[in-house]
Structure formats: structure tokens, C-alpha cells
Design a protein around this motif. Structure first.
Motif, short mmCIF file in Angstrom:
data_model
loop_
_atom_site.label_atom_id
_atom_site.label_comp_id
_atom_site.label_asym_id
_atom_site.label_seq_id
_atom_site.Cartn_x
_atom_site.Cartn_y
_atom_site.Cartn_z
N ARG A 96 -3.34 -2.78 -1.71
CA ARG A 96 -3.93 -4.03 -2.15
C ARG A 96 -3.31 -5.17 -1.36
O ARG A 96 -2.09 -5.28 -1.27
N GLY A 97 -4.14 -6.01 -0.78
CA GLY A 97 -3.66 -7.13 -0.01
C GLY A 97 -3.38 -8.35 -0.86
O GLY A 97 -4.14 -8.66 -1.78
N GLY A 112 -6.46 1.04 3.49
CA GLY A 112 -7.37 1.58 2.47
C GLY A 112 -6.59 2.25 1.35
O GLY A 112 -5.42 1.95 1.09
N VAL A 170 -3.18 -8.90 3.56
CA VAL A 170 -4.63 -8.70 3.37
C VAL A 170 -5.18 -7.80 4.48
O VAL A 170 -5.92 -6.85 4.22
N GLY A 171 -4.79 -8.08 5.73
CA GLY A 171 -5.25 -7.25 6.83
C GLY A 171 -4.71 -5.85 6.76
O GLY A 171 -5.42 -4.88 7.07
N GLU A 206 -6.72 -3.74 4.36
CA GLU A 206 -8.00 -3.33 4.95
C GLU A 206 -7.81 -2.16 5.90
O GLU A 206 -8.63 -1.23 5.93
N ARG A 207 -6.75 -2.18 6.67
CA ARG A 207 -6.50 -1.09 7.61
C ARG A 207 -6.09 0.20 6.90
O ARG A 207 -6.48 1.30 7.30
#
Length: 252
Positions: free
Chosen positions: A106-107, A102, A95-96, A99-100
Motif C-alpha cells: 500500500r502506497g 502490487g 505510492v510508486g 504500484e510496482r
């Protein structure tokens, strides 16, 4: 779910990078394509890469998805690997990490699943599974890591460990998905500052993981090509022989 009983087509590219052909899908684990050299890993730590990849992204060709165990270490995602990600329709990761990164990343949280359409119809399921990159508490230093399990009707059940050092987590995976048809195990007995123990499976643990999973085929990766690995192919073969599992270990 019953598997096919057939060997899983896996092409090992080097380090943690392998091309898995699954139901017509072309899936790449942890992309690393940089040449040998020093790779900064933060806080003054430098990882030494000693061997080039066996193929370039262009030689590998189009991909359907990347299975990225984590994005924070250059031996799992390097500069060339990062450049590849925007060209891939989907990158599944932590998930992280999503986010990093982009883009198409998909996390997935541990035990969360997603479907991938198969070229011939139907779909395969990718389930994120927990991984621990070292001893208890390692996440605070080394970050979050996941593994993956691939399943599908008439397809093999495949476990991709990621940088996992915990046999307890392997038992959890086996409890939900075992026996598996194939296991892509990150091995090598990697070591890192701040830890007295290894931060990936050593050879004996890899053999025990294969036994726990009931894996019919084991493809070891991420045990060579970097200076922080302490056990290579010879140690793997000895450990699998000692466990009576030599026939399950895929050829180098």
C-alpha cells in the motif's frame, strides 16, 4: 502524545533491516536477506554487500507489516526481501513502489497516515513522512523515498528515517511529532555516482538529527555491510560523543 519512556525493542538484522516490536506488532524495515556479493543497481552501477544478515526470515518469524522506505535499490529491498513480501499482510511504502510491487503493498504519500490494529485492542498509527535520498533534485536519479512515524495511545513516538539525507526534512518531522521517544536513523554517509555529497546522513548529521528530534533513544541502521557506506560505528560514536548525546545511542 506522551510516550512510555521505555526503550523501544529493536533487533537490527543488518543494513537497513530491523525488527521493531511496537504495541505487540512486529514491524520490519527495508527487508534485505541476500548473502554478500555484487548487486546490480541499474545503469551499470553495482553495489557490493560485505556482510550477511544476522537472521533469516524464518528465524525472525511472522510479521504484521513491512515499512519499506523504497523499492528501487537492492540495498533496501533485495531478491530475498521481495520473496518475503507476499507472506506479510501489509507492506507500507511509496505510492510508486506500491504500484510496482502490487500484492499486499500500500502506497502512502508524505504525511498520509493509516491505522494498524493492535493485538490487544486499539490501534497504532503509521504516518509516512518525507525523505530525500541525497541533495536537492536527487529524486530524479535515485527515486522517491519515505520515512515513517509510529504513534499510539500509551505507545512511544518512533521515527524511522529511511534513506534520508535532509536535516530540513527532519526539522519538519520534529515540528509535527517531536520530541520523539526513539529514532531509527539510516546513517553511514553513503555515496553514489553523480553526486558530490552523501546520499544518507553522515555521522555528524545523525547526531544533529537526534538533537533536532529530541530523541531519547537512537538506533542507527544502514551504516555497515555495504561498500558504498563511508562511515561506520566508530564515526557514529565519536559524533554522538562530540554532541554530548552518547547516552542516547543504542548499543551496537
Amino acid at each position: 502524545m506522551a510516550g512510555t519512556g521505555l526503550p523501544l525493542p529493536v533487533r537490527v538484522i543488518g543494513g537497513p533491516t530491523a525488527l521493531i516490536t511496537y504495541g505487540g506488532l512486529r514491524l520490519l524495515t527495508d527487508p534485505t536477506f541476500d548473502p554478500p556479493g555484487d548487486h546490480p543497481a541499474g545503469e551499470g552501477i553495482v553495489l557490493g554487500k560485505t556482510a550477511p544478515p544476522a537472521a533469516t526470515p524464518a528465524e525472525i518469524g511472522p510479521l504484521d507489516a513491512v515499512l519499506l522506505s523504497h523499492d528501487e535499490h537492492p540495498d533496501n529491498l533485495d531478491t530475498s526481501g521481495r520473496a518475503l513480501l507476499p507472506e506479510v499482510p501489509l507492506t507500507l511504502t511509496t505510492v510508486g513502489g506500491a504500484e510496482r510491487l502490487g500484492g499486499t503493498a500500500r502506497g502512502l504519500a508524505p504525511w498520509e497516515s493509516t491505522g494498524l490494529p493492535l493485538p490487544g485492542g486499539g490501534s497504532a498509527t503509521v504516518t509516512a513522512v518525507p525523505a530525500l535520498h541525497g541533495p536537492d533534485g536527487a529524486e530524479e536519479v535515485l527515486g522517491e523515498v519515505i520515512g515513517f512515524v509510529l504513534t499510539g495511545e500509551g505507545l512511544p513516538t518512533v521515527y524511522v528515517s529511511g534513506d534520508n539525507a535532509s536535516l530540513d526534512l527532519v526539522r519538519q518531522v520534529a515540528g509535527r511529532f517531536g520530541p520523539v521517544d526513539a529514532a531509527v536513523l539510516f546513517a553511514g554517509a553513503a555515496r553514489a555516482p553523480y553526486f558530490d555529497s552523501t546520499i544518507t546522513l553522515d555521522s555528524a548529521q545523525a547526531a544533529e538529527a537526534a538533537r533536532i528530534l529530541g530523541a531519547r533513544q537512537v538506533v542507527p541502521v544502514h551504516y555497515e555491510g555495504w561498500t558504498h557506506f563511508t562511515e561506520g560505528r566508530e564515526e557514529l560514536e565519536k559524533a554522538f560523543a562530540a554532541a554530548g548525546l552518547s547516552g542516547r545511542l543504542a548499543p551496537a
